[in-house]
Design a protein around this motif. Structure first.
Motif, PDB file in Angstrom:
ATOM      1  N   GLU A  56      23.424  51.392 -20.050  1.00 40.09           N
ATOM      2  CA  GLU A  56      24.102  52.390 -19.222  1.00 40.09           C
ATOM      3  C   GLU A  56      24.913  51.821 -18.077  1.00 40.09           C
ATOM      4  O   GLU A  56      25.715  52.540 -17.484  1.00 40.09           O
ATOM      5  N   SER A  57      24.689  50.545 -17.746  1.00 40.82           N
ATOM      6  CA  SER A  57      25.356  50.012 -16.546  1.00 40.82           C
ATOM      7  C   SER A  57      25.613  48.509 -16.681  1.00 40.82           C
ATOM      8  O   SER A  57      25.033  47.840 -17.535  1.00 40.82           O
ATOM      9  N   ARG A  60      22.382  46.773 -16.256  1.00 39.86           N
ATOM     10  CA  ARG A  60      21.524  46.753 -17.446  1.00 39.86           C
ATOM     11  C   ARG A  60      21.987  45.673 -18.412  1.00 39.86           C
ATOM     12  O   ARG A  60      21.184  44.990 -19.035  1.00 39.86           O
ATOM     13  N   ASP A 134      11.476  45.720 -14.473  1.00 33.54           N
ATOM     14  CA  ASP A 134      12.405  46.605 -13.751  1.00 33.54           C
ATOM     15  C   ASP A 134      11.703  47.834 -13.167  1.00 33.54           C
ATOM     16  O   ASP A 134      11.235  47.788 -12.050  1.00 33.54           O
ATOM     17  N   ARG A 135      11.630  48.933 -13.914  1.00 32.77           N
ATOM     18  CA  ARG A 135      10.995  50.138 -13.368  1.00 32.77           C
ATOM     19  C   ARG A 135       9.492  50.107 -13.646  1.00 32.77           C
ATOM     20  O   ARG A 135       9.033  49.366 -14.504  1.00 32.77           O
ATOM     21  N   ARG A 195      14.758  54.534  -4.247  1.00 28.19           N
ATOM     22  CA  ARG A 195      15.978  54.539  -3.414  1.00 28.19           C
ATOM     23  C   ARG A 195      16.116  55.872  -2.671  1.00 28.19           C
ATOM     24  O   ARG A 195      16.463  55.901  -1.490  1.00 28.19           O
ATOM     25  N   ASN A 245      23.672  53.632  -8.025  1.00 29.19           N
ATOM     26  CA  ASN A 245      24.027  52.381  -8.728  1.00 29.19           C
ATOM     27  C   ASN A 245      25.551  52.217  -8.749  1.00 29.19           C
ATOM     28  O   ASN A 245      26.307  53.157  -8.487  1.00 29.19           O
ATOM     29  N   ASP A 275      23.029  47.759  -6.487  1.00 29.11           N
ATOM     30  CA  ASP A 275      23.099  46.790  -7.604  1.00 29.11           C
ATOM     31  C   ASP A 275      23.813  45.511  -7.172  1.00 29.11           C
ATOM     32  O   ASP A 275      23.325  44.433  -7.411  1.00 29.11           O
TER      33      ASP A 275
HETATM   34  O1  AHR Z   1      16.392  50.326 -12.833  1.00 28.81           O
HETATM   35  C1  AHR Z   1      17.456  49.625 -12.290  1.00 28.81           C
HETATM   36  C2  AHR Z   1      18.677  50.481 -12.330  1.00 28.81           C
HETATM   37  O2  AHR Z   1      18.940  50.857 -13.658  1.00 28.81           O
HETATM   38  C3  AHR Z   1      19.939  49.844 -11.833  1.00 28.81           C
HETATM   39  O3  AHR Z   1      20.198  50.090 -10.503  1.00 28.81           O
HETATM   40  C4  AHR Z   1      20.940  50.594 -12.631  1.00 28.81           C
HETATM   41  O4  AHR Z   1      22.220  50.082 -12.599  1.00 28.81           O
HETATM   42  C5  AHR Z   1      20.293  50.601 -13.946  1.00 28.81           C
HETATM   43  O5  AHR Z   1      20.863  51.340 -14.897  1.00 28.81           O
END
Ligand code: AHR
Length: 342
Positions: A56-57, A60, A134-135, A195, A245, A275
């Protein structure tokens, strides 16, 4: 059955199940490439199933590259990588398929915090260690995973709030009414929760700051643009955009340009992003983003080290934070950008 055959048989079965058995199991080209892979497969490789959120980014993509670059056969790993396309049900299916394949480790970058108890219990029952990247996850039994590597999202949000306090003070605007809008990441993801809460804790101490609206834009550029377009139509007095982000920020920048609004240092709308990917450095240098709070995606090397430690029978720290900084337009961004890998 050896490790490689087990993997291949399970993957073929899963493929046939998904494809509804509509074609022959293997054509000759597939068979040939599989035979080639089998010849190259070393029984001693550590098999790691990785379930990634999606693509998505920019962040990522850098995260995925870092994992792939670290878990190579040369480094002793056989990687089975699954992209969940931002859907939790795909991640749950991926984890179940890793269990069927009897991988040595499961690595999960969870989309959301909730909803993991059942499938992680299945991994635990199968004796497969789970490493989170990450999460985070919220589970009843913390022993459902071995450890977690990631960012202190709440601290990132607080730092962003403190930066805004300093910035407004430096402009003599600390007593003025300040109207803020937020583009949130996927609601329910740790990065969003941290955040949002971190920034909210600083907002609570500034009575003159008004949060006009917070919108879920799912960490994507397209949704960032759409959500910002709507907010620009609703409010003509936005002073600050907090965008959780960089890709949503890029979308919001397109929306502000299209609406003829000024933004960034010297503009009407102060832009705070998260980011700090390379394209965001370009945007800061172009005067489009004021400040960017880093989230470090380079988890691959640490992940490989952790697996090697566990293989050696050692214990590892359960919580492992990445080192992070922030950047703003008062800094030598061109020099800093050259030192960065993403
Ligand atoms: O979990 C991290 C976040 O997930 C990042 O900030 C974002 O860009 C990504 O998609």
């Amino acid at each position: 059955m050896n490790k490689f055959l087990r993997l291949m048989v399970t993957m073929t079965l899963l493929f046939l199940l998904c494809a509804g058995c509509g074609r022959k199991p293997e054509d000759s080209q597939e068979t040939a490439s599989r035979e080639k892979e089998e010849m190259a497969f070393d029984e001693n490789l550590i098999v790691v199933g990785v379930s990634q959120v999606g693509a998505e980014s920019d962040w990522r993509n850098a995260h995925t590259e870092s994992i792939k670059a670290a878990l190579t056969p040369e480094a002793g790993f056989y990687l089975v990588f699954e992209d969940a396309q931002q859907k939790q049900e795909n991640q749950i299916k991926a984890v179940r398929s890793f269990i069927l394949q009897e991988v040595d480790y499961i690595v999960l970058a969870p989309i959301l915090e909730s909803g993991w108890d059942a499938v992680l219990q299945e991994a635990k029952d199968a004796g497969i260690p789970v490493i989170l990247l990450d999460r985070k996850v919220q589970v009843e039994d913390e022993d459902l995973y071995t450890c977690w590597i990631g960012a202190d999202f709440e601290k990132e949000g607080e730092e962003a709030g403190r930066w805004l306090e300093r910035y407004l003070r430096s402009q003599g605007r600390d007593e003025e009414e300040v109207n803020i809008v937020t583009l949130q990441g996927t609601v329910g993801a740790s990065a969003q929760i941290g955040r949002t809460n971190g920034f909210a804790s600083i907002l609570a101490g500034n009575e003159n700051w008004n949060m006009l609206e917070m919108v879920d834009a799912d960490y994507t550029q397209a949704k960032g643009r759409e959500a910002m377009e709507e907010m620009l139509k609703k409010y003509d007095d936005i002073d600050v955009l907090v965008s959780e982000n960089d890709n949503m920020t890029f979308g919001a920048i397109d929306a502000m340009k299209a609406a003829g609004r000024t933004f960034g240092p010297g503009g009407d709308i102060t832009v705070i992003s998260f980011d700090a990917v390379s394209a965001a450095f370009d945007a800061m240098m172009a005067g489009e983003i004021n400040a960017d709070f880093e989230c470090n995606p380079l988890h691959g090397p640490r992940l490989a080290e952790i697996i090697k430690e566990l293989e050696a029978g050692n214990t590892v720290d359960r919580v492992q934070y990445m080192k992070e900084e922030y950047f703003d337009t008062s800094m030598d961004l061109a020099r800093i950008q050259k030192t960065r890998a993403y």
